[in-house]
Design an enzyme around this catalytic site. Structure first.
Site, PDB file in Angstrom:
ATOM      1  N   SER A   6       0.791  -1.234   0.000  1.00 59.37           N
ATOM      2  CA  SER A   6       0.000   0.000   0.000  1.00 59.37           C
ATOM      3  C   SER A   6       0.821   1.281   0.000  1.00 59.37           C
ATOM      4  CB  SER A   6      -0.919   0.013   1.230  1.00 59.37           C
ATOM      5  OG  SER A   6      -0.156  -0.076   2.425  1.00 59.37           O
ATOM      6  N   TYR A  48       1.481   1.779  -7.747  1.00 63.29           N
ATOM      7  CA  TYR A  48       0.052   1.555  -7.954  1.00 63.29           C
ATOM      8  C   TYR A  48      -0.651   1.082  -6.695  1.00 63.29           C
ATOM      9  CZ  TYR A  48       0.129   2.530 -12.900  1.00 63.29           C
ATOM     10  OH  TYR A  48       0.226   3.179 -14.098  1.00 63.29           O
ATOM     11  N   ASP A  57       6.462  -8.052   6.683  1.00 63.20           N
ATOM     12  CA  ASP A  57       6.603  -8.939   5.535  1.00 63.20           C
ATOM     13  C   ASP A  57       5.243  -9.481   5.110  1.00 63.20           C
ATOM     14  OD1 ASP A  57       7.354 -10.759   3.608  1.00 63.20           O
ATOM     15  OD2 ASP A  57       8.352 -12.134   5.000  1.00 63.20           O
ATOM     16  N   VAL A 108       2.288  -6.207  -4.814  1.00 64.43           N
ATOM     17  CA  VAL A 108       3.566  -6.405  -4.138  1.00 64.43           C
ATOM     18  C   VAL A 108       4.677  -6.560  -5.168  1.00 64.43           C
ATOM     19  CG1 VAL A 108       4.893  -7.869  -2.578  1.00 64.43           C
ATOM     20  CG2 VAL A 108       2.465  -7.472  -2.146  1.00 64.43           C
ATOM     21  N   TYR A 165      10.656  -7.553 -20.433  1.00 68.01           N
ATOM     22  CA  TYR A 165       9.540  -7.544 -19.505  1.00 68.01           C
ATOM     23  C   TYR A 165       8.551  -8.668 -19.817  1.00 68.01           C
ATOM     24  CZ  TYR A 165       6.519  -5.760 -15.899  1.00 68.01           C
ATOM     25  OH  TYR A 165       5.782  -5.661 -14.751  1.00 68.01           O
ATOM     26  N   LYS A 210       4.206 -12.722 -14.440  1.00 65.02           N
ATOM     27  CA  LYS A 210       2.908 -12.099 -14.695  1.00 65.02           C
ATOM     28  C   LYS A 210       1.929 -13.096 -15.306  1.00 65.02           C
ATOM     29  CE  LYS A 210       4.136  -8.066 -13.187  1.00 65.02           C
ATOM     30  NZ  LYS A 210       3.635  -7.602 -11.870  1.00 65.02           N
ATOM     31  N   VAL A 244       6.151   6.183 -13.753  1.00 69.73           N
ATOM     32  CA  VAL A 244       7.470   6.211 -13.126  1.00 69.73           C
ATOM     33  C   VAL A 244       7.305   5.748 -11.685  1.00 69.73           C
ATOM     34  CG1 VAL A 244       9.452   7.628 -12.505  1.00 69.73           C
ATOM     35  CG2 VAL A 244       8.179   8.127 -14.596  1.00 69.73           C
TER      36      VAL A 244
END
Length: 407
Positions: free
Chosen positions: A59, A63, A120, A149, A248, A257, A287
């Site tokens: 958090s 994002y 953690d 995360v 990526y 992903k 960014v």
């Protein structure tokens, strides 16, 4: 009291200290820029309704921070944010430490019951702490879980195996253009070659950045009977441009992903018993402290900003759109893979074609014309609370800011 003047010192895109007042001002600006809460037909905010309970895992940055601020300012959620930040000591605290303190202060000011935990997120101790808070403070049910995360390492709570993620292409080495700044801040377009994944690099990266921990969060809550009817969860993700795909989406991170997306499909089936849903949300470029570590991303973002200008959609606006879809204020808009797509503005064919042309032609002679370098530098500095309008950087500032108490 630990007041001092905090000046930016950095190596490349990594800054050694963070500015508490700058971090706080950034969060205040994000809150201000978040579209206001939905209103009913009478024109009054729906303040009397019971607010949904949300967990945001990750958090304090990027994002995940945007999801937290948008959830509070736009939806009015109650709940818990989890992050892993370093307290002030010899150096300042991490930027995420100060951003969390500022978010907590804003939440309290606006009457939102939201608790922030530091530790953690991968560990079962944190999951158990969250479960107890949900039971004791938030009525025993969770309506939403947003998972965001980004970490270099993870220990599997069941086996004790330690995973370490790597950023590598798959199959062959990859050379890409990238953007760096020298010690005087002068930009240089250069190239860097990254060796391919080897051994169990892919498995290791999936072990950290894939869907295992997201699944564990949902299942641990379910085992304790803490999922509300209609429980909805979203993991935040990124696809990105073909220009960065080799490192990526087609690289080790992309494999993670893809595992995240498989996990979403599995969780969607699992949650049918609760009338619930699980999705991945593919966000547009920004960014962030994570993105600046990827070769080529700095160049790509500078080119993208020059092409789109104010058409580049800020994270908090994207996450407001996600919250509207998760809460039913807007229809859930999924692609053929079952993903929410908040990146269509970035990946529009005409935008990518223009960026591709700029990328191919970029060199040290023209980079200042092709890319918005001032914007990019400022965005990197703001990650650490510097270059924020309205902050007096010549004045001493209190650095020993406490973590927000769960009062």
């Amino acid at each position: 009291m630990s007041e001092r003047v905090v000046v930016p010192r950095n190596r490349g895109f990594l800054f050694f200290d963070s500015h508490p007042a700058g971090c706080a001002r950034l969060v205040e600006d994000m809150w201000r820029d978040t579209p206001p809460p939905a209103r009913d037909t009478s024109g009054k905010a729906d303040a009397g309704a019971e607010r949904p309970v949300a967990l945001v895992i990750g958090s304090s940055a990027g994002y995940g921070l945007a999801a937290t601020v948008a959830g509070l300012a736009h939806v009015g959620v109650r709940g818990i944010g989890v992050s892993f930040e370093k307290a002030p000591d010899r150096r300042t605290g991490t930027a995420g430490w100060y951003r969390t303190a500022a978010t907590a202060a804003l939440a309290a000011r606006h009457g939102h019951d939201f608790v922030f935990l530091n530790g953690d997120a991968f560990g079962d101790d944190m999951k158990d702490t969250v479960a107890r808070l949900v039971t004791d403070r938030f009525g025993g049910k969770v309506d939403y879980l947003v998972y965001s995360v980004a970490a270099p390492r993870r220990t599997d709570p069941d086996t004790g195996e330690k995973y370490a993620s790597v950023l590598k292409p798959v199959g062959a080495a990859h050379r890409t253009k990238t953007l760096v700044f020298d010690g005087d801040g002068r930009p240089e377009v250069t190239s860097v070659e990254t060796a391919p994944a080897e051994g169990d690099d892919i498995r290791q990266t999936i072990g950290v950045m894939g869907g295992a921990d997201w699944r564990r969060w949902v299942e641990r809550l379910a085992e304790r009977g803490l999922l509300a009817e209609g429980f909805t969860t979203a993991a935040l993700s990124y696809i990105g441009s073909p220009l960065t795909a080799a490192l990526y989406r087609r690289g080790t991170i992309g494999a993670a992903k893809a595992d995240l997306e498989r996990t979403a499909r599995d969780l969607a089936g699992y949650l049918k018993a609760y009338g619930g849903r699980a999705v991945t949300s593919v966000n547009g470029a920004a960014v962030t402290q994570s993105s600046t570590a990827i070769p080529g991303i700095a160049l790509y973002l500078g080119l993208l900003r020059r092409e789109l200008g104010d058409g580049l959609v800020p994270p908090v606006v994207q996450l407001t759109a996600l919250w509207d879809q998760l809460t039913g204020a807007a229809p859930l808009d999924l692609d053929e893979e079952g993903r929410v797509r908040l990146d269509t503005w970035e990946l529009a064919p005409e935008v990518q074609a223009a960026i591709g042309d700029r990328w191919q032609g970029a060199d040290n002679g023209n980079i200042a014309e092709l890319a918005d370098l001032d914007w990019f530098r400022t965005q990197v500095e703001r990650l650490y609370g510097f270059s924020v309008p309205g902050v007096d950087y010549g004045a001493p500032v209190e650095t020993d800011v406490p973590w927000p108490a769960a009062t």
